[in-house]
Design a protein around this motif. Structure first.
Motif, PDB file in Angstrom:
ATOM      1  N   THR A  66       6.008   6.366 -60.454  1.00  0.00           N
ATOM      2  CA  THR A  66       5.619   5.068 -59.908  1.00  0.00           C
ATOM      3  C   THR A  66       6.814   4.114 -59.875  1.00  0.00           C
ATOM      4  O   THR A  66       7.020   3.391 -58.889  1.00  0.00           O
ATOM      5  N   ALA A  67       7.618   4.105 -60.933  1.00  0.00           N
ATOM      6  CA  ALA A  67       8.788   3.233 -60.981  1.00  0.00           C
ATOM      7  C   ALA A  67       9.799   3.630 -59.906  1.00  0.00           C
ATOM      8  O   ALA A  67      10.384   2.758 -59.251  1.00  0.00           O
ATOM      9  N   THR A  68       9.987   4.916 -59.689  1.00  0.00           N
ATOM     10  CA  THR A  68      10.922   5.379 -58.664  1.00  0.00           C
ATOM     11  C   THR A  68      10.407   5.020 -57.269  1.00  0.00           C
ATOM     12  O   THR A  68      11.181   4.597 -56.405  1.00  0.00           O
ATOM     13  N   THR A  69       9.115   5.146 -57.063  1.00  0.00           N
ATOM     14  CA  THR A  69       8.533   4.781 -55.767  1.00  0.00           C
ATOM     15  C   THR A  69       8.689   3.279 -55.519  1.00  0.00           C
ATOM     16  O   THR A  69       9.028   2.858 -54.407  1.00  0.00           O
ATOM     17  N   CYS A  70       8.431   2.481 -56.525  1.00  0.00           N
ATOM     18  CA  CYS A  70       8.607   1.029 -56.393  1.00  0.00           C
ATOM     19  C   CYS A  70      10.060   0.673 -56.128  1.00  0.00           C
ATOM     20  O   CYS A  70      10.352  -0.221 -55.315  1.00  0.00           O
ATOM     21  N   LEU A  71      10.977   1.365 -56.775  1.00  0.00           N
ATOM     22  CA  LEU A  71      12.399   1.122 -56.558  1.00  0.00           C
ATOM     23  C   LEU A  71      12.784   1.475 -55.125  1.00  0.00           C
ATOM     24  O   LEU A  71      13.542   0.738 -54.477  1.00  0.00           O
ATOM     25  N   ALA A  72      12.249   2.566 -54.600  1.00  0.00           N
ATOM     26  CA  ALA A  72      12.534   2.957 -53.217  1.00  0.00           C
ATOM     27  C   ALA A  72      11.951   1.929 -52.244  1.00  0.00           C
ATOM     28  O   ALA A  72      12.611   1.537 -51.265  1.00  0.00           O
ATOM     29  N   GLY A  73      10.735   1.470 -52.496  1.00  0.00           N
ATOM     30  CA  GLY A  73      10.130   0.455 -51.627  1.00  0.00           C
ATOM     31  C   GLY A  73      10.901  -0.852 -51.658  1.00  0.00           C
ATOM     32  O   GLY A  73      11.114  -1.492 -50.622  1.00  0.00           O
ATOM     33  N   LEU A  74      11.319  -1.266 -52.834  1.00  0.00           N
ATOM     34  CA  LEU A  74      12.095  -2.491 -52.976  1.00  0.00           C
ATOM     35  C   LEU A  74      13.440  -2.362 -52.265  1.00  0.00           C
ATOM     36  O   LEU A  74      13.915  -3.316 -51.640  1.00  0.00           O
ATOM     37  N   THR A  75      14.028  -1.188 -52.326  1.00  0.00           N
ATOM     38  CA  THR A  75      15.292  -0.950 -51.638  1.00  0.00           C
ATOM     39  C   THR A  75      15.110  -1.066 -50.124  1.00  0.00           C
ATOM     40  O   THR A  75      15.939  -1.671 -49.435  1.00  0.00           O
ATOM     41  N   LEU A  76      14.020  -0.516 -49.606  1.00  0.00           N
ATOM     42  CA  LEU A  76      13.745  -0.643 -48.169  1.00  0.00           C
ATOM     43  C   LEU A  76      13.541  -2.103 -47.772  1.00  0.00           C
ATOM     44  O   LEU A  76      14.050  -2.558 -46.746  1.00  0.00           O
TER      45      LEU A  76
END
Length: 153
Positions: free
Chosen positions: A131-141
């Protein structure tokens, strides 16, 4: 008898407002434009807009504009025009560079923070959940889209 006074709201492009006390018989020119209280040293650079119309007729009275109490006059302050200089005389000095504000540094600092988080995610995978990695990827986008939108202008 004394003429009643109106209070006008002078609204600027940066969303700040000032209040001006005027009389209905006043003309457009002396209202806020020539008043040193409202625009010290900038009297010739002020453009007034009322209900989407630029007020060009300086002799028009406020009563003719049907201004009411707390009516909004939008004010546009144009930069001073550069006066031509004679040959051989030094021109006006260029203005000092604007100081870097926090707003201009926010996006680069946020990108550095994201880069640090991605580095930590790659080096310490066991600390980051899916979940943290997915949130980090979304925030990066999201930051990528914001950066392109800001610097595209």
């Amino acid at each position: 008898p004394a003429e009643p006074t109106l209070v006008l709201r002078l609204k600027f492009l940066n969303d700040t407002e000032r209040l001006a006390r005027v009389r209905p018989g006043d003309t457009v020119t002396p209202v806020p434009v020539s008043s040193r209280t409202y625009f010290p040293g900038q009297e010739q650079q002020v453009r007034l807009i009322y209900q989407g119309q630029l007020l060009r007729d300086d002799a028009q009275s406020l009563a003719g504009l049907h201004l009411g109490h707390l009516s909004v006059l939008h004010c546009h302050l144009s930069p001073p025009s550069a006066a031509p200089t004679a040959p051989g005389t030094p021109g006006p000095r260029s203005p000092a560079p604007a100081a870097l504000g926090v707003g201009s540094l926010a996006l680069p600092l946020f990108v550095l923070l994201l880069a640090l988080l991605w580095y930590l995610q790659l080096q310490h995978r066991h600390v980051f959940t899916a979940t943290a990695t997915t949130c980090l990827a979304g925030l990066t986008l999201l930051v990528t889209f914001v950066a392109f939108a800001m610097y595209r202008r």
